[in-house]
Scaffold this active site. Sequence first.
Site, PDB file in Angstrom:
ATOM      1  N   CYS A  24       0.601  -1.441  -0.358  1.00 10.62           N
ATOM      2  CA  CYS A  24      -0.176   0.067  -0.041  1.00 10.62           C
ATOM      3  C   CYS A  24       1.654   1.064  -0.325  1.00 10.62           C
ATOM      4  O   CYS A  24       2.038   1.789   1.031  1.00 10.62           O
ATOM      5  CB  CYS A  24      -1.017   0.168   0.765  1.00 10.62           C
ATOM      6  N   CYS A  27       1.124   2.904   3.432  1.00 14.08           N
ATOM      7  CA  CYS A  27       1.973   2.254   4.937  1.00 14.08           C
ATOM      8  C   CYS A  27       2.826   3.039   5.535  1.00 14.08           C
ATOM      9  O   CYS A  27       3.625   3.183   4.799  1.00 14.08           O
ATOM     10  CB  CYS A  27       1.886   0.758   4.104  1.00 14.08           C
ATOM     11  N   SER A 127      -9.321  -4.655   6.219  1.00 14.11           N
ATOM     12  CA  SER A 127      -8.987  -3.064   5.516  1.00 14.11           C
ATOM     13  C   SER A 127     -10.252  -3.035   4.191  1.00 14.11           C
ATOM     14  O   SER A 127      -9.374  -3.640   2.853  1.00 14.11           O
ATOM     15  CB  SER A 127      -7.579  -2.863   5.771  1.00 14.11           C
ATOM     16  N   CYS A 274      -8.294   5.670  22.041  1.00 11.15           N
ATOM     17  CA  CYS A 274      -7.523   5.846  22.434  1.00 11.15           C
ATOM     18  C   CYS A 274      -7.097   7.686  21.798  1.00 11.15           C
ATOM     19  O   CYS A 274      -6.458   8.125  22.635  1.00 11.15           O
ATOM     20  CB  CYS A 274      -6.206   5.203  22.436  1.00 11.15           C
ATOM     21  N   CYS A 280      -2.955   8.976  27.354  1.00  7.70           N
ATOM     22  CA  CYS A 280      -2.641   7.456  26.484  1.00  7.70           C
ATOM     23  C   CYS A 280      -1.563   6.939  27.442  1.00  7.70           C
ATOM     24  O   CYS A 280      -1.550   7.042  28.230  1.00  7.70           O
ATOM     25  CB  CYS A 280      -2.570   7.384  25.377  1.00  7.70           C
ATOM     26  N   CYS A 295       3.943   2.626  21.640  1.00  7.01           N
ATOM     27  CA  CYS A 295       2.563   2.970  21.159  1.00  7.01           C
ATOM     28  C   CYS A 295       2.893   2.205  19.488  1.00  7.01           C
ATOM     29  O   CYS A 295       3.736   2.281  18.735  1.00  7.01           O
ATOM     30  CB  CYS A 295       1.861   3.976  21.023  1.00  7.01           C
ATOM     31  N   ASP A 296       1.731   1.864  19.165  1.00  4.42           N
ATOM     32  CA  ASP A 296       1.654   1.168  17.414  1.00  4.42           C
ATOM     33  C   ASP A 296       2.013   2.425  16.204  1.00  4.42           C
ATOM     34  O   ASP A 296       3.251   2.358  15.083  1.00  4.42           O
ATOM     35  CB  ASP A 296       0.353   0.798  16.868  1.00  4.42           C
ATOM     36  N   CYS A 337      -5.582  24.730  22.560  1.00  4.81           N
ATOM     37  CA  CYS A 337      -6.410  23.073  22.853  1.00  4.81           C
ATOM     38  C   CYS A 337      -7.089  23.381  23.836  1.00  4.81           C
ATOM     39  O   CYS A 337      -7.389  23.179  24.428  1.00  4.81           O
ATOM     40  CB  CYS A 337      -6.029  21.886  23.031  1.00  4.81           C
TER      41      CYS A 337
END
Length: 414
Positions: A24, A27, A127, A274, A280, A295-296, A337
């Site tokens: 992809c 990716c 996906s 998340c 997190c 984390c990913d 924020c």
Amino acid sequence: MNKSQNYGCHVMAKPTGSTCNLDCTYCFYLEKHKLYPGKSQVFMDEQTLENYICQHIAAQPGDTVEFAWQGGEPTLAGLGFYEKACQLQKKHAGGKTIQNSLQTNGILLNKAWCEFFQKNQWLIGISIDGPAELHDRYRVSRSGKPSHHKVIAAIERLKNYKVEFNLLVVINDVNAQHPEIVYSYLKSLGTAHIQFIPLVEREANSTKQDEIRLVGPDFQLQAQVTPWSVSAKDYGTFLARVFDIWVRNDIGQVYIQLFESTLATWCDYPALMCVFSEECGHAFALEANGDLYNCDHYVYPEHKLGNINQTSLSEMNNSKHAIEFGKDKKTKLSADCQTCLHLKQCNGGCPKQRFSVSSTGEFNHNYFCAGFKLFFGHTMPYMQVMKNLLQRHRSPVELMAMIAQRDSVMQSQL
């Protein structure tokens, strides 16, 4: 750190690492093979698998333990790997309920896979980025061939075997322009559960110095991002236009994770995603060799917590490194924020996407801020009504009839 605190955790296990049978264009994970130079493939061995299963069950304070398998492409590990995983889960369950989910491109899903998923009641994430002309723009094989027809074949097999599945859709620069087409198509595929993931990746040679270009009253940074990244405005517009269809026709019938999460925060519950949580730090990525990362989206050497073959998952989950990483999300919010009307819904978004410049000139503002504001602002009156209905022990489904009546009156006045 309070050593008596026992945090539960979520782990995204990647038994095949970044290895995938698609190529992809967008990716971000394919490059992770660089973490392990000299090895073309790194798949999880049986000892690491057992260590992970045993430790993950032990690390959860509750009675239900969720295992999430992802990649790369996790089916490349082979069906036997997951049959062994189920055996080990039963061995180490200790009376706890075990649940499994697997995120896949669907290319390898045949009869044997579907029988396994059905027998063991696995939840499958597929996906898909829309109909063929949109999906195949970026989701192609290594030789550049389309993949959509194979994904659809996998979905049909899952349906035939009555395997529960949901859809994960990456919103990019192309399919973001066609919200009605994408949503209508997704609904036709036979599942009520949809996730939208916005795509943004910075160019590899991007630097703060060559990115700065302040525009408009909000001083939004025009960062150097990849051509396939979706703009903040386009993402917000996509969500708002899908929401306009959903709120009129599909409340209680189609469950879109972002919409459900937004309503939850309106009702004073934590966000269901998340990226919109206050903190997190306890949603890890586990590489095939046992390395655990924050984390990913933070699979980088500086975010490696350790390896489960040397240090227990529970110990790393409760480590200072993991806890401080999680708290940084809240403590490092931009000034914009902190005063935002939508802070409760957004909480500054994912820290990985905070590379835009804030009105104070700091590089700590979320790239998708303008899109989030557009979506949250657009949905405010509808969320308020659904919240009020729930508070009166009534169903949000009633909102559809209210809107239909309002639209009818407005139409009659034209």
